[in-house]
Every structure is written in C-alpha cells, then in structure tokens.
Scaffold this active site. Structure first.
Site, PDB file in Angstrom:
ATOM      1  CE  LYS A   1      14.313 -85.738  79.004  1.00  0.00           C
ATOM      2  NZ  LYS A   1      13.622 -85.224  77.794  1.00  0.00           N
TER       3      LYS A   1
ATOM      4  N   GLY B   1      17.203 -94.980  74.803  1.00  0.00           N
ATOM      5  CA  GLY B   1      17.701 -93.947  73.902  1.00  0.00           C
ATOM      6  C   GLY B   1      19.011 -94.392  73.291  1.00  0.00           C
ATOM      7  CB  SER B   2      21.653 -92.482  71.617  1.00  0.00           C
ATOM      8  OG  SER B   2      21.887 -91.517  72.622  1.00  0.00           O
TER       9      SER B   2
ATOM     10  CD  GLU C   1      15.124-100.756  74.092  1.00  0.00           C
ATOM     11  OE1 GLU C   1      15.927-100.674  73.137  1.00  0.00           O
ATOM     12  OE2 GLU C   1      13.939-100.388  74.036  1.00  0.00           O
TER      13      GLU C   1
ATOM     14  CB  CYS D   1      16.542 -99.540  69.436  1.00  0.00           C
ATOM     15  SG  CYS D   1      15.035 -99.971  70.262  1.00  0.00           S
TER      16      CYS D   1
ATOM     17  CD  GLU E   1      20.715 -97.302  66.693  1.00  0.00           C
ATOM     18  OE1 GLU E   1      21.226 -96.588  67.570  1.00  0.00           O
ATOM     19  OE2 GLU E   1      19.728 -98.031  66.909  1.00  0.00           O
TER      20      GLU E   1
END
Ligand code: ADP
Length: 501
Positions: A199, A252-253, A274, A308, A405
């Site tokens: 996705k 992602g987050s 990750e 990131c 972040e």
C-alpha cells in the site's frame, strides 16, 4: 519561487501517465477500486490536482491478499529457481534505470522534491536496491548443525536449517521517498520468495504504480506483487489486520507504527517497523568546520527535513558553537526554495497541507515556548506548502521543538562543554534512528559512535545510504532493519530439519 517559466518540461510518458485515473494492480490485472471511488493527488508546490487514483478499501484489500496468497501457495514464484527469481529482480533494477527520467519527474511532481535529487538519489538508489538484492536470491543459505543429544548417545543425525520465505507480506509505506521506500520493502521480500500487497501513501501514489508496471514488464508472475492506493484507516488498517497476511512491514510515524503492532497482534503476525527519529548530530571542536557545517545543513534540510533520520538536534562544542550556528544559518539563508520541477530548486515544498500545518504549528510552539529563531521560522508565500529552512537556538528538552519529531526543515542547535555532558543529552530521546559525529580525532569519533543509541551513526558524513548497509532504529524508531543482509532474515522463517541417519 516564481519559477513557473523555468520548469522542467514534463516527459510525454509522465503527462500520459497522470492524464487518466490510475487503477491498482491485483493478481496481474489493472483494476478500479470495487467501490468505484477515486481520490485526488495534488502537486505540493501549487496545491493543484495532478491525477486521480483508486480509493481502495477492505474489499480491494481482500482481493489483493487472496491473490498474493494464491501466488505464494500455488503459483510459480515459490517454486522458481533462485537464479530465475534473481534475474527477474535484477531486471526490475535495469528497468528503473531505463526509465530514470520518467520516474524522477513523477517523484518530483508528486512529492515536491527537487528533480535533480530524484535523478541523482531516489531513482538510482531504488534501482541499486533491486540489483543488490537480486544477488542474494542464490545465496540464502542455512547451516549444518552437529548434534550432541544426551539421551541418544549412540544415534547419528544430519541436522540443518532452511531459510524459507515468510509468506504473504503486507507492506505499508510513507510519502517522503515513495519509490525508494517501495524498493527497500519489495527488494528483500521478492528475493526471499515472499508475495506482497504493497500500500503506497495516499499523498504520493504515482511512482509506486509505475514501479508495479515495471515489475510486470520484468516478468513478475501475477499475484506476486499487488499494489493498492488508499487511505490509512480504510485501506492500510484492514491490510495490517488481515488474517491471511503473515507479516506486516511498515514505514511511517511511530504513532501509526503502534497501531500496526496492535492490528498484527491478533494472530501474532511478524512485524517490522521503520519509524520516526529525532537524531542528534554532533560537531566536536576539532572537526573540519566547513565540512561539518555544510554536513549539518544537509543533515536537516535534505528532502526538506522530511527524513526519519534528519539530523534535527544539532550539538556543537562550546568553543565553536557561535561559528556553527552562524554557518548553518548562512546555509539555510542560501537555500533556493521552489517547485521541485524547477532545476534551480534546492528545497521543495512540504508534501501536503497537513504537513504544512503541522510544521507551522511546531514553529509557533517554539516561539511561544521561548526558542530563539536564528533564521527562518515562517511559511514561504501563500501558494503551495513551502516553509523556510529554520534554525532555532536556546531550546531545552521540555520544549516540543526539541522533544518531538517535526518532519520539516527545522533544526535546534545547542552548545556542550564535554562529551561526558553531551552523550546523555544526545541520547535523551524516545527515538534512536540515526546520529552524526564530526571530528578529526579518530578515537573520539569511534568512542562517541559506540555510545550513541542509534541504528546508524555517520562519522564526518550524513545521509549516506547503501543497499548493503542496514538501516533501522533503536527504541521507538522501530523493529528490525531495512537493506543489507539483515533485511533478508526478516522475510524468512528458519526451519530446523533433523534426520536420524
Ligand atoms: P505520516 O505521518 O508521515 O503521513 P503515517 O504513519 O500517517 O505517516 O503514514 C504512513 C503510511 O501508513 C501511509 O501509507 C498511510 O496511509 C498508512 N497508515 C496511516 N494510518 C494507518 C493505519 N491506521 N493502519 C495502517 N496504515 C496506516
């Protein structure tokens, strides 16, 4: 910013790719979402609609997972020789290079990144990932094991391990490096013989769809790779929780990473993550300051801070602090902000209006909490999602700008007296993805690298990525590693076979 006239002319293949609504790949066929729904893709430098893609939901997820399941359980992929599999994966890398300009333009248009960066980094790195992984297809080996079973002292055994593909993998990726994140995920999954439902991010679906076409052209059998476009809650969530999925790999987050863990916990799927970062970047007083200052600016401003591993907490030794702050601020002022497709652009827009609001919210909170804005600190213009490269000083770990972040071009800079004082501050974060150290003292460099709680430590460089070098995080930056040999292990199950002979 007023560079409309200097834009890179759109490649005819890109123009035709975005002209009609894009379908998704399920079981080797390009199909619309079962609901017929589509959604818009925006150009982040103008906010204008550039394309429409299918809005996949649970029914599409079910079809894609069923196709991947069939392809894994009874298709030719798992039975193909490792050499044949490797050749297809190598060819994907070749096709990416053959279509470099088209992919770079799609990426720049969709994500906003400078076209020169997409050409020099995103696309070649994606190709290299497939080329690197292709070589591993024939080299996935188990071990032979000598047994000493105490209760069968006279028996002889032949025991060994097999590395088997884990099965159907759901891969959910973000928007900051759309093509490259797809490559990082697909490379090891395909090499080990898994099948995939990928996705792509709703903000940047285009290059992933084009990559899927190239995978078909390379000879990937139907169902081995299925690619869905859709939103997190309606497409990502049912995929992560799907009972026929054996593993979920997510980038992602950290917030969504925790949701993925919950979704996968029902049937204890394997999970790799990750996630976010708040990486310390440390300049010692003996560093080559020109190199370190340029490197510190690159560490935070590359990809508009939407990395990131961005070096978002800069630490400079007291005696050189003023020089480092002034130098990074000078770099920030000199960065040409503009549309990604303008060849002069050095920093493009943030990806979406949500990210613009989020980053501006951090800038406001920094000001409210008393941070000193050395340079930047505001939105640029009122069209598109541009933000000034920003340097903040006088922050403390309680301030949101230093603790959380930001995922934008915003760095905090702090002085330190000694490495003894520095290390606890550098490691004071829930994250642990990356770190940087700038020094000419080889002992200090390696001692500091060993003490930093981070999955990657760069010494006298930053943002160096290679398909052979594992990448991933300590603490809340994730589980597992991408790239390198480490990534392959996370797509295999180890089976011990013990035969009495
Ligand atoms: P960001 O905050 O950088 O946009 P997210 O973590 O929200 O990153 O999104 C990364 C990817 O995760 C995207 O493909 C998004 O659609 C997907 N996603 C978002 N929410 C969920 C969820 N609840 N379950 C599964 N996937 C999700």
């Amino acid at each position: 910013m007023n560079a409309q006239l200097q834009m890179t002319p759109l490649d005819a293949r890109v123009a035709s790719f975005i002209r009609k609504p894009r379908q998704v790949l399920i079981d080797g066929q390009w199909v619309a979402a079962k609901s017929g729904k589509t959604f818009e893709v925006y150009d982040p430098s103008t906010g204008a609609e550039i394309a429409r893609v299918a809005a996949c939901e649970k029914a599409d997820v079910d079809a894609a997972v069923a196709a991947a399941r069939r392809a894994f359980d009874s298709g030719p992929w798992a039975r193909m020789s490792p050499s044949q599999r490797g050749r297809i994966i190598w060819k994907i890398g070749d096709l990416i290079l053959q279509n470099l300009e088209e992919l770079a333009q799609l990426e720049s248009l969709d994500n906003g990144k400078p076209i020169g960066v997409a050409r020099a980094a995103d696309v070649p790195l994606a190709a290299d990932l497939f080329h690197y992984m292709a070589g591993w297809a024939t080299k996935l080996e188990g071990n032979t094991i000598g047994l000493s079973v105490p209760y069968t002292p006279d028996a002889q055994y032949h025991a060994f391990t097999r590395r088997e593909p884990i099965g159907v993998v759901a891969q959910i990726i973000p928007w900051n490096f759309p093509l490259l994140m797809a490559a990082w995920k697909l490379g090891p999954a395909l090499t080990t013989g898994c099948t995939v439902v990928l996705k792509v991010a709703e903000e940047t679906p285009l290059s992933g769809l084009r990559l899927a076409e190239l995978c078909q052209e390379a000879g990937l059998p139907p169902g081995v790779l299925n690619v869905l476009t859709g939103f997190g809650e309606t497409c990502g969530a049912p995929l992560a929780a799907h009972p026929q999925v054996d593993k979920v790999a997510f980038t992602g987050s950290t917030e969504v990473g925790k949701l993925i863990v919950k979704a996968a916990s029902n049937d204890l799927k394997k999970v790799t993550l990750e996630l976010g970062g708040k990486s310390p970047n440390i300049v010692l007083d003996d560093a080559d300051l020109d190199l370190a200052i340029a490197g510190a600016a690159n560490a935070i401003f590359f990809n508009h801070g939407q990395c990131c591993c961005a070096g978002s907490r800069l630490f400079a030794e007291e005696s050189i602090y003023d020089e480092v702050v002034a130098g990074v601020a000078e770099h920030a002022k000199g960065i040409k902000v503009g549309s990604g497709l303008d060849p002069q652009t050095e920093m493009g827009p943030l990806v979406s209006t949500e990210q613009l609001d989020r980053v501006c919210g951090f800038l406001d909170s920094g000001q409210a909490e008393g941070a000193e804005t050395v340079v930047g600190g505001r939105r640029v213009g009122d069209t598109g999602y541009f933000v000034e490269p920003t340097v903040l000083a006088g922050t403390n770990p309680q301030m949101k700008v230093e603790a959380e972040e930001i995922f934008g071009p915003v760095v905090t800079v702090k002085p330190f007296k000694s490495t003894d004082e520095l290390l606890p501050s550098a490691n004071q974060s829930n994250y642990g993805l990356a770190a940087g150290v700038w020094t000419n003292d080889i002992k200090k460099a390696h001692r500091t690298a060993a003490e930093l709680k981070a999955g990657t430590v760069w010494i006298n460089c930053y943002n160096v990525f290679d398909a052979a070098m594992p990448f991933g995080g300590y603490k809340e930056s994730g589980w597992g590693r991408e790239m390198g040999e480490e990534a392959l292990e996370l797509y295999t199950e180890v089976k011990a076979v013990c035969a009495q002979i």
